[in-house]
Every structure is written in C-alpha cells, then in structure tokens.
Write an enzyme that holds these catalytic residues in place. Sequence first.
Site, PDB file in Angstrom:
ATOM      1  N   ASP A 121       0.865  -1.182   0.000  1.00 27.94           N
ATOM      2  CA  ASP A 121       0.000   0.000   0.000  1.00 27.94           C
ATOM      3  C   ASP A 121       0.911   1.245   0.000  1.00 27.94           C
ATOM      4  OD1 ASP A 121      -2.286   1.709   0.499  1.00 27.94           O
ATOM      5  OD2 ASP A 121      -1.607   1.786   2.594  1.00 27.94           O
ATOM      6  N   ASP A 157      -0.211   5.187   0.964  1.00 28.75           N
ATOM      7  CA  ASP A 157      -0.440   6.141   2.066  1.00 28.75           C
ATOM      8  C   ASP A 157      -0.506   5.427   3.416  1.00 28.75           C
ATOM      9  OD1 ASP A 157      -1.288   8.930   0.810  1.00 28.75           O
ATOM     10  OD2 ASP A 157      -2.131   7.348  -0.436  1.00 28.75           O
ATOM     11  N   ASP A 182      -2.138  -0.380   5.951  1.00 26.59           N
ATOM     12  CA  ASP A 182      -2.333   0.301   7.239  1.00 26.59           C
ATOM     13  C   ASP A 182      -3.780   0.581   7.574  1.00 26.59           C
ATOM     14  OD1 ASP A 182      -2.485   2.375   5.143  1.00 26.59           O
ATOM     15  OD2 ASP A 182      -2.757   3.689   6.874  1.00 26.59           O
TER      16      ASP A 182
END
Length: 250
Positions: free
Chosen positions: A13, A15, A192
């Site tokens: 991922d 961000d 996240d």
Amino acid sequence: MAKTNENYALFLDFDGTLVDIVERPDAVTVDPALPKVLTDLEDRLGGALAIISGRPIAFLDGHFAPHEFDIAGLHGLEQRIAGRLSMCDPDEHPALRDMVARLKQIVADKEGILIEDKGCSVAIHWRLAPHEKDFALATAHAAIEALGNDYRVQHGKAVAEILPSAAGKGKVIERFLHESPYRERRPIFIGDDLTDENGFKTVNAHGGLSIRIGAGETIAKVRLGTPAELRHCLAAWATDGSLPFNEDDC
Ligand SMILES: [Mg+2]
C-alpha cells in the site's frame, strides 16, 4: 551475485504504509531514499513487486518517475503489470460523475471537508475537520443510497470513499497472483487501513504474510509501528536479501 528472493511476491500500500499520512492528501511526500530501495527490492524479487493503492496510478507514478512499478490504482480499478496498462474510464460511470458534482455542492460551505475526485471513484476527507465526521459519513451513505448496488463505501482513516462495488484490494491482488512473475509465489501484503484488510484476507488465504502498519483491529499476522519502521525494514531487505519480517518484528 545478489541474493534473490524469487519465492515471494510483494504488494505494498502507499499512504500510511510507504509514506506518512498528511493532513491534505495532495501534500504527501516520498522519502528520497525510497525509490532506490524499492527498485533494488524489485530486482531481488525478480520483478514481483507491486504498489496497491486507492490513489490513481498517475498520481503514484508522479512520485516514482521515471521508474514505473507494477501498480494497481483506485483499489484495483486501474492496473499495470509489466507495462500493460488497463485503466478505468470515468465516462463509464455517469451516475458517479453526477454524484461528484452534487457532493461538491453539498460540502461547499463545510470548511475542511475535501472532495477528492478520482474519476471512477470519489473520496470525502474530513481530516482537517474532525467535528464534521458524522456529516461526512452521512453524506457518503446518502450518496450510496442514491447510486444503488453498483457502488459501495470504503471506510478509511478520516475518509469515506465511494467506489464501484467491483473494486477491492483483495480482488486485485488475486489478479496479480495469476500473472507472471507473481504466480505461484508466497504473497506478502503490507497496509495500514481498513481498505487493506480485504487484501490481508486474500494473502492469508494463499498462506502468505499480511503486515499491518500502526494500530487498529486487524487480521494481519504481523504488525509494525510506523511507515518509517517499514522503510527501515525494506531498506535492510534490499541490502542483504533476507526477509526482515519474523512474524512479529524485524
Ligand atoms: Mg494506506
């Protein structure tokens, strides 16, 4: 000869994982050392490294130019594997396009709520106006009511995104795992946020390694504290070729 790790496929991922989350989504910055770490890892993995993000590919590419990684944007609505690009066409989503215009009107007098128009999806951000969370969520859910079953809400950190129901990180990772050089490798996915749980589910089902950055309930098998910690782990992996994730830390 450099040690290779050709039994793994690495999905990352962006961000909150590779880069720190910032207040305005367009203000994100990439650590200057990161592009070389990722290209070195890509070599070690025989090319089996892909960035899997909710951002558009064009935005992500801008942070890694001139290198072009394998990549999935907009939660998998766009993807590029070995230079083969498939894009989402906003013109195929006329109801969503109308909705984006309406959303901009609805939040026009709401200071701090940002509408991020991604073409085939739209994100409502309230990081700059936490007191508007309930309003933003209600707005997103009302939009989905109006759009019907072809669209769904993806919840994230101070963001709710309206996207086609077919989009999802688990599905796109599954597609990559059918393609060379990802096929028949042990997948690792690092993310996240709530949107990444869907990807964790897919890699867990493949006997892979799921890694969550930061706090929050998760089905991931390993947790790391921060994007900086992950960057440190990835740099160590790129340097010495040994998988740095020991099911609990590195
Ligand atoms: Mg993220």
